[in-house]
Every structure is written in structure tokens, then in C-alpha cells.
Motif scaffolding. Structure first.
Motif, PDB file in Angstrom:
ATOM      1  N   THR A  62      -8.581  17.932  53.105  1.00 10.91           N
ATOM      2  CA  THR A  62      -8.306  18.484  54.432  1.00 10.91           C
ATOM      3  C   THR A  62      -9.590  18.638  55.240  1.00 10.91           C
ATOM      4  O   THR A  62      -9.547  18.690  56.471  1.00 10.91           O
ATOM      5  CB  THR A  62      -7.587  19.841  54.349  1.00 10.91           C
ATOM      6  OG1 THR A  62      -8.395  20.763  53.622  1.00 10.91           O
ATOM      7  CG2 THR A  62      -6.226  19.703  53.690  1.00 10.91           C
ATOM      8  N   VAL A  95       1.065  12.804  55.134  1.00  7.96           N
ATOM      9  CA  VAL A  95       2.505  12.903  54.876  1.00  7.96           C
ATOM     10  C   VAL A  95       2.877  12.102  53.623  1.00  7.96           C
ATOM     11  O   VAL A  95       3.640  12.576  52.772  1.00  7.96           O
ATOM     12  CB  VAL A  95       3.319  12.423  56.098  1.00  7.96           C
ATOM     13  CG1 VAL A  95       4.789  12.257  55.760  1.00  7.96           C
ATOM     14  CG2 VAL A  95       3.132  13.384  57.256  1.00  7.96           C
ATOM     15  N   VAL A  96       2.336  10.906  53.509  1.00 10.77           N
ATOM     16  CA  VAL A  96       2.641  10.065  52.344  1.00 10.77           C
ATOM     17  C   VAL A  96       2.153  10.739  51.061  1.00 10.77           C
ATOM     18  O   VAL A  96       2.892  10.824  50.075  1.00 10.77           O
ATOM     19  CB  VAL A  96       2.031   8.651  52.497  1.00 10.77           C
ATOM     20  CG1 VAL A  96       2.122   7.858  51.199  1.00 10.77           C
ATOM     21  CG2 VAL A  96       2.721   7.891  53.626  1.00 10.77           C
ATOM     22  N   GLY A  98       1.101  14.094  50.548  1.00 12.86           N
ATOM     23  CA  GLY A  98       1.640  15.433  50.315  1.00 12.86           C
ATOM     24  C   GLY A  98       3.153  15.514  50.258  1.00 12.86           C
ATOM     25  O   GLY A  98       3.708  16.364  49.567  1.00 12.86           O
ATOM     26  N   GLY A  99       3.817  14.630  50.978  1.00  6.95           N
ATOM     27  CA  GLY A  99       5.268  14.705  51.050  1.00  6.95           C
ATOM     28  C   GLY A  99       6.008  13.761  50.130  1.00  6.95           C
ATOM     29  O   GLY A  99       7.188  13.971  49.841  1.00  6.95           O
ATOM     30  N   LEU A 100       5.331  12.713  49.660  1.00  5.59           N
ATOM     31  CA  LEU A 100       6.017  11.721  48.832  1.00  5.59           C
ATOM     32  C   LEU A 100       5.347  11.505  47.470  1.00  5.59           C
ATOM     33  O   LEU A 100       6.017  11.563  46.431  1.00  5.59           O
ATOM     34  CB  LEU A 100       6.110  10.389  49.589  1.00  5.59           C
ATOM     35  CG  LEU A 100       6.866  10.440  50.921  1.00  5.59           C
ATOM     36  CD1 LEU A 100       6.707   9.135  51.691  1.00  5.59           C
ATOM     37  CD2 LEU A 100       8.321  10.760  50.707  1.00  5.59           C
ATOM     38  N   PRO A 103       4.924  15.091  45.268  1.00  4.22           N
ATOM     39  CA  PRO A 103       6.216  15.530  44.708  1.00  4.22           C
ATOM     40  C   PRO A 103       6.791  14.542  43.686  1.00  4.22           C
ATOM     41  O   PRO A 103       7.390  14.957  42.690  1.00  4.22           O
ATOM     42  CB  PRO A 103       7.130  15.641  45.932  1.00  4.22           C
ATOM     43  CG  PRO A 103       6.204  15.818  47.080  1.00  4.22           C
ATOM     44  CD  PRO A 103       4.975  15.043  46.733  1.00  4.22           C
ATOM     45  N   SER A 106       4.945  15.142  40.558  1.00  7.39           N
ATOM     46  CA  SER A 106       5.389  16.415  39.974  1.00  7.39           C
ATOM     47  C   SER A 106       6.683  16.235  39.194  1.00  7.39           C
ATOM     48  O   SER A 106       6.847  16.810  38.104  1.00  7.39           O
ATOM     49  CB  SER A 106       5.608  17.465  41.065  1.00  7.39           C
ATOM     50  OG  SER A 106       4.399  17.793  41.689  1.00  7.39           O
TER      51      SER A 106
END
Length: 159
Positions: A62, A95-96, A98-100, A103, A106
Motif C-alpha cells: 500500500t 482488486v485482483v 486483495g479481492g480474488l 481469498p 485462503s
């Protein structure tokens, strides 16, 4: 001050983006190996460690856009098209990742460490193929941003 911010921005990009791209790129292959042999604790441990690296360096990363915006503001180039496109691509990369990607990783890690039952099958090859594809998109976004940062189309700085 601009040079100092630029140095910090470049160093942050090298230190943060480099490791997350490598760890994310290695994850699908290591996950396939761990899923093929769920009784191998070393394989599962490697997958979990790669996931931890991705999460940690995503947070460290970040600093890259924050320092980039500060650098662009100090240089007076925030309204440049190449920088606007770079910022949009960086946001898409966030987005790619952190969002895809994170997860998805995980879910694979959770399956590897969940109690083994017939009711909860391990994710198949398609999960790792999807992660590999998403990681390729993530890496391509960063390559494009890097090229834009070096070439700076329309820039008047002479680069």
C-alpha cells in the motif's frame, strides 16, 4: 523533495511488489503439489507460507501508490494521462490481489488444514488454474504500470 519521494516510491515498489508477485506465482504450483498429497505436511506448510507472504506484502505494498501519488503531486504531474492510467491499473491490481487472489489462496489453505472428511473434498485443479490465471493478470498489470512509469507517453521530462 521530489527525488527523495521518487526514491522511496521505487524502493517500495521493488521491496513490496517483487515478493508478492513471486509468492503469488509460486502458489498455484505448490498448491497443486500439496493437494495431490494432502498427507505431506511440508507441502501444506509451503503453501501456507506463500499465502502469508502474499498477505503481508499486499499490506506493505500500500506504500507504493501512496508514495506514487505524493511523488506525482510534488512533481506536478498528477493530471498526466500516463499517470492516471497507471493509477487505474494499480487500483485494478489491488482488486485482483486483495479481492480474488488472496481469498482464493485462503480457501486452498483452509482446505489443506481442515479436518479430512469425505464430505469436504479438497479443491480441484481448477482452483489452482484460476489462481495461476489471476496471478498472471496481476503480474501483467504491474508490468504495464512499470512500462508506463519508465516510458511516460507524452511526458515533457525527456525520458
Amino acid at each position: 523533495m521530489s527525488k527523495f519521494l521518487l526514491i522511496l516510491h521505487v524502493l517500495a515498489a521493488i521491496v513490496a511488489v517483487g515478493p508478492v508477485t513471486v509468492a503469488a506465482s509460486r502458489f498455484p504450483q505448490e498448491a497443486r503439489r500439496a493437494l495431490a498429497d494432502p498427507d505431506d505436511p511440508g507441502a501444506a506448510s509451503t503453501v501456507r507460507q506463500l499465502h502469508r507472504i502474499c498477505v503481508a506484502y499486499a499490506w506493505v505494498g500500500t506504500a507504493v501508490p501512496i508514495l506514487g501519488i505524493a511523488t506525482g503531486a510534488s512533481m506536478g504531474v498528477l493530471s498526466s494521462t500516463w499517470l492516471t492510467v497507471s493509477m487505474m491499473l494499480t487500483a485494478l491490481a489491488v482488486v485482483v490481489l486483495g479481492g480474488l487472489i488472496v481469498p482464493g489462496q485462503s480457501a486452498v489453505v483452509a482446505c489443506l488444514y481442515a479436518p479430512k472428511t469425505d464430505a469436504a473434498p479438497l479443491p480441484g485443479r481448477e482452483a489452482t488454474v484460476r489462481l495461476a490465471m489471476l496471478t498472471g493478470v496481476f503480474n501483467l498489470l504491474w508490468v504495464t504500470v512499470t512500462v508506463l512509469m519508465v516510458v511516460r507517453p507524452g511526458s515533457t521530462t525527456g525520458a
